[in-house]
Design a protein around this motif. Structure first.
Motif, PDB file in Angstrom:
ATOM      1  N   LYS A  23       0.817  -1.219   0.000  1.00 59.41           N
ATOM      2  CA  LYS A  23       0.000   0.000   0.000  1.00 59.41           C
ATOM      3  C   LYS A  23       0.851   1.269   0.000  1.00 59.41           C
ATOM      4  O   LYS A  23       0.360   2.352  -0.336  1.00 59.41           O
ATOM      5  CB  LYS A  23      -0.948  -0.009   1.198  1.00 59.41           C
ATOM      6  CG  LYS A  23      -2.064  -1.051   1.071  1.00 59.41           C
ATOM      7  CD  LYS A  23      -2.946  -1.102   2.317  1.00 59.41           C
ATOM      8  CE  LYS A  23      -4.009  -2.182   2.176  1.00 59.41           C
ATOM      9  NZ  LYS A  23      -4.865  -2.287   3.387  1.00 59.41           N
TER      10      LYS A  23
ATOM     11  N   VAL B  60      -5.985  -1.572  -4.174  1.00 57.16           N
ATOM     12  CA  VAL B  60      -4.688  -0.926  -4.390  1.00 57.16           C
ATOM     13  C   VAL B  60      -3.923  -1.620  -5.511  1.00 57.16           C
ATOM     14  O   VAL B  60      -3.346  -0.968  -6.391  1.00 57.16           O
ATOM     15  CB  VAL B  60      -3.850  -0.933  -3.089  1.00 57.16           C
ATOM     16  CG1 VAL B  60      -2.417  -0.479  -3.366  1.00 57.16           C
ATOM     17  CG2 VAL B  60      -4.491  -0.039  -2.041  1.00 57.16           C
TER      18      VAL B  60
ATOM     19  N   GLN C 178       0.941   3.548  -3.090  1.00 55.78           N
ATOM     20  CA  GLN C 178      -0.123   4.480  -3.457  1.00 55.78           C
ATOM     21  C   GLN C 178       0.401   5.909  -3.606  1.00 55.78           C
ATOM     22  O   GLN C 178       0.024   6.621  -4.552  1.00 55.78           O
ATOM     23  CB  GLN C 178      -1.240   4.453  -2.407  1.00 55.78           C
ATOM     24  CG  GLN C 178      -2.028   3.167  -2.374  1.00 55.78           C
ATOM     25  CD  GLN C 178      -3.105   3.184  -1.313  1.00 55.78           C
ATOM     26  OE1 GLN C 178      -4.279   3.422  -1.587  1.00 55.78           O
ATOM     27  NE2 GLN C 178      -2.703   2.940  -0.078  1.00 55.78           N
TER      28      GLN C 178
ATOM     29  N   LEU D  64      -6.621  -4.184  -0.195  1.00 54.86           N
ATOM     30  CA  LEU D  64      -5.380  -4.544  -0.883  1.00 54.86           C
ATOM     31  C   LEU D  64      -5.636  -4.783  -2.368  1.00 54.86           C
ATOM     32  O   LEU D  64      -4.889  -4.291  -3.222  1.00 54.86           O
ATOM     33  CB  LEU D  64      -4.767  -5.796  -0.257  1.00 54.86           C
ATOM     34  CG  LEU D  64      -3.552  -6.375  -1.003  1.00 54.86           C
ATOM     35  CD1 LEU D  64      -2.389  -5.389  -1.002  1.00 54.86           C
ATOM     36  CD2 LEU D  64      -3.129  -7.713  -0.399  1.00 54.86           C
TER      37      LEU D  64
END
Length: 295
Positions: free
Chosen positions: A234, A278, A237, A275
């Protein structure tokens, strides 16, 4: 007693000089139609010796600590001493408490043209251009060393990334493709330039957190390991918001996509909804694999 001392001294000497890599180099010349030419076999033998016997760092590696990797050179055209080729480089490292080796580096170098005379010496100079053959191989050696070190310690790869950048800088004088800004968005120049840029700082953070805080604890606490891996992914991002679908992200997921899909499709149940969202954003090229995650 004297014989025991001699044996111990010999063992220490052998382990003390063990180099950093356990690398298999393959030269595939089938596309030339002349794969039986001795020059290809000689090149393969010399490159295996060059990569595995050169002392690339000032550190001492025990035999079991050597980094497993491979380099597959596919020769597309060959004439006299000129080679047009591609190079596929891969490396892996062991996961703590298991017999599993996780992929770390997976790079397809499509601009690997070089000159080579059979039996010519292959010598690496950290500050001076020798040949494009030596530069390209050495560049990827230091990328392997750097990413492996980053996977064990935060910013552990600093000296090796800097050496890779030095190689990229001085190799521009050879006028071979892959070392300059204008050589495209998937070149060696782009790779090391991005790694060294603060714009892509999360890439190295992910490399460390994913392996050290995630994979390496899974043998003792698989649920927490999976959660830490999800947290690491993550981190992309922020980088993706600045540079969507960047080259570095693609290199990471080229190495890790299959592994990620397997990790989150087995073992202790963790929340994967966010998840998967993402993953679809930061690595859409692997969307078919993310769809296989069913937990």
């Amino acid at each position: 007693m004297r014989n025991i001392i001699i044996v111990l001294t010999f063992f220490i000497a052998i382990t003390g000089v063990s180099q950093e890599l356990n690398c298999k180099v393959v030269v595939n010349a089938e596309l030339t139609g002349n794969e039986n030419f001795s020059i290809f076999k000689t090149l393969e033998k010399q490159l295996n010796e060059f990569v595995n016997n050169t002392k690339w760092t000032n550190k001492t590696f025990l035999p079991q600590e050597r980094i497993d990797c491979s380099m597959v050179i596919t020769v597309n055209n060959y004439s006299s001493e000129s080679f047009q080729a591609t190079l596929q480089v891969q490396s892996s490292r062991p996961v703590y408490g298991s017999s599993y080796n996780t992929p770390v580096y997976n790079f397809n170098d499509k601009d690997f043209n070089f000159t080579y005379l059979e039996y010519q010496n292959l010598n690496f100079n950290p500050t001076q251009f020798q040949s494009n053959l030596v530069s390209v191989i050495a560049f990827h050696v230091y990328m392997i060393l750097a990413l492996d070190a980053d996977s064990f310690a935060e910013n552990g790869g600093d000296p090796y990334f800097k050496q890779a950048q030095t190689i990229a800088n001085y190799s521009q004088q050879g006028n071979f493709k892959g070392w300059k800004l204008e050589d495209g968005l998937q070149s060696r120049f782009t790779l090391i330039d991005n790694v060294m840029s603060a714009t892509y700082k999360e890439y190295r953070q992910v490399m460390n957190s994913y392996h050290r805080q995630g994979l390496d604890i899974m043998s003792e606490n698989p649920k927490e390991g999976k959660e830490k891996i999800a947290e690491a992914i993550k981190l992309f991002q922020a980088m993706n918001s600045r540079r969507p679908n960047s080259f570095l992200q693609r290199t990471f997921f080229d190495a890790k996509a299959d592994e990620i899909a397997q990790i989150f499709s087995d073992g202790p149940n963790v929340n994967i909804a966010s998840l998967k969202e993402v993953l679809q954003k930061v690595a859409p090229m692997h969307s078919s694999k993310w769809q296989t995650i069913k937990y």
